[in-house]
Enzyme design. Structure first.
Site, mmCIF file in Angstrom:
data_model
loop_
_atom_site.group_PDB
_atom_site.id
_atom_site.type_symbol
_atom_site.label_atom_id
_atom_site.label_comp_id
_atom_site.label_asym_id
_atom_site.label_seq_id
_atom_site.Cartn_x
_atom_site.Cartn_y
_atom_site.Cartn_z
ATOM 1 N N ASP A 15 67.442 56.706 56.546
ATOM 2 C CA ASP A 15 67.446 56.083 55.231
ATOM 3 C C ASP A 15 66.039 55.632 54.842
ATOM 4 O O ASP A 15 65.595 55.835 53.713
ATOM 5 C CB ASP A 15 68.397 54.880 55.215
ATOM 6 C CG ASP A 15 69.842 55.285 55.500
ATOM 7 O OD1 ASP A 15 70.130 56.486 55.410
ATOM 8 O OD2 ASP A 15 70.655 54.416 55.817
ATOM 9 N N GLU A 260 68.908 62.956 57.288
ATOM 10 C CA GLU A 260 68.633 63.730 56.091
ATOM 11 C C GLU A 260 67.172 64.156 55.969
ATOM 12 O O GLU A 260 66.868 65.305 55.641
ATOM 13 C CB GLU A 260 69.036 62.885 54.879
ATOM 14 C CG GLU A 260 68.952 63.596 53.557
ATOM 15 C CD GLU A 260 69.541 62.770 52.435
ATOM 16 O OE1 GLU A 260 68.856 62.620 51.407
ATOM 17 O OE2 GLU A 260 70.669 62.266 52.587
#
Length: 356
Positions: A15, A260
């Site tokens: 994140d 990610e």
């Protein structure tokens, strides 16, 4: 425009990595004024370490509470507020926005996905009782969604001794000439001991570069240490900055990544990789992985499709490692494809155009 990005760290690095890369692109490439409010500022600072100070000083990095603790409302009302991954804004910060003469736009920045349904929801309004406009923004691979974070785009080619980051010189000095290089950054649930033993049985010389803390996290040297043949060498890396990790991916022959940000960087490195997607109880991660593989392997041969799917679902290397050469060529074509599809500037540029 003025942007406030709110980042709550759920996974240790993912994140924060996305928020930092977005802030960096908005500020250094697109000339935007950016603040980040993060609930784990030390981790954010670690990832940003080593960046050109001229770039870093363009971004105002603040602890989460700084968004509301010193005043009843932000010192400067932003034009755009980003809730990264659906984190909720602090109530006192939101109260400050209510009384602002000009209301900002709130963007709910969602997780990256290749699933087809995101095209229907991307950019849609999310009506709020407080009246401040809020929209869903979905990063993705398709042209009609939010795009990818590309910057800085890694250079292709081999390294020289002068290019090795100083934090990695010790680890790099242990690499053996001619040995394949594999980097590993995965979650604890990966069957890594079994995977490594099978890889060792193939007889090929491979140097394994382990992300910081992995040897301990995966209990590779614990009460029952993994016993590997001499053709495999395990090398533990120190904690490195985001830019240094990008560099590691570009210098390995194969990468295992998680999260990610690392997922996208592995693709931009133009190398074969395993995405150890975060496992979810409802098995939604399997759908997400399948959606990506449908895009990634659309132009691949059936043989390569089967090998790649096997690798991504943790089949043993002996089942697919022989296809690494074909996979490498495919990975380089995919990198070119991504850069062509994101030639408009990707996520930050699409965000700016959407807000405008």
């Amino acid at each position: 425009m003025r942007w406030d990005i709110f980042c709550q760290i759920v996974d240790n690095y993912g994140d924060a990595g996305v928020c930092w890369r977005l802030a960096r692109s908005l500020a250094s490439i697109h000339g935007q004024e950016v603040r980040i409010f993060c609930d784990d500022l030390p981790t954010l600072n670690l990832l940003a370490s080593g960046v050109d100070p001229a770039i870093k000083q363009k971004i105002d990095m603040q602890p989460w509470d700084a968004s509301h603790s010193n005043a009843r409302h932000p010192v400067q009302t932003p034009d755009v507020v980003i809730e990264a991954f659906g984190c909720e804004l602090p109530e006192r910060y939101l109260a400050g926005l209510f009384i602002a003469s000009i209301k900002p736009i709130i963007i709910n920045l969602e997780y990256l996905s290749a699933e087809p349904w995101i095209t229907e929801f991307h950019g849609k309004a999310s009506p709020q009782s407080h009246g401040i406009p809020k929209y869903f923004f979905f990063p993705g691979f398709q042209e009609e969604v939010g795009g990818l974070l590309l910057d800085p785009i890694p250079a292709e080619g081999h390294l020289t001794d002068n290019e090795i980051p100083k934090d990695l010189k010790v680890a790099w000095s242990q690499l053996r000439p001619g040995a394949k290089r594999i980097s590993i950054f995965c979650y604890p649930g990966a069957p890594l001991k079994k995977w490594l033993k099978d890889l060792g049985s193939l007889g090929e010389e491979v140097d394994i570069l382990l992300a910081h803390g992995h040897a301990e996290q995966l209990n590779l040297y614990g009460e029952q240490p993994v016993s590997l043949p001499k053709n495999l060498q395990l090398i533990s890396m120190p904690f490195v900055s985001q830019d240094e990790y990008d560099w590691v991916l570009s210098q390995c022959d194969f990468n295992i990544v998680r999260g990610e940000d690392s997922f996208v960087r592995a693709q931009l490195a133009g190398k074969p990789f395993i995405w150890h997607i975060y496992p979810q109880e409802d098995r939604a991660h399997e759908v997400k992985l399948a959606a990506f593989l449908d895009l990634y392997l659309e132009e691949a041969s059936q043989e390569l499709r089967l090998a790649t799917i096997a690798a991504m679902t943790w089949a043993m290397p002996s089942e697919w490692f022989g296809k690494l050469g074909v996979w490498d060529a495919h990975a380089k074509r995919w990198r070119t494809h991504l850069l062509e599809k994101q030639a408009d500037g990707g996520l930050p540029a699409r965000l700016i155009r959407f807000v405008a």
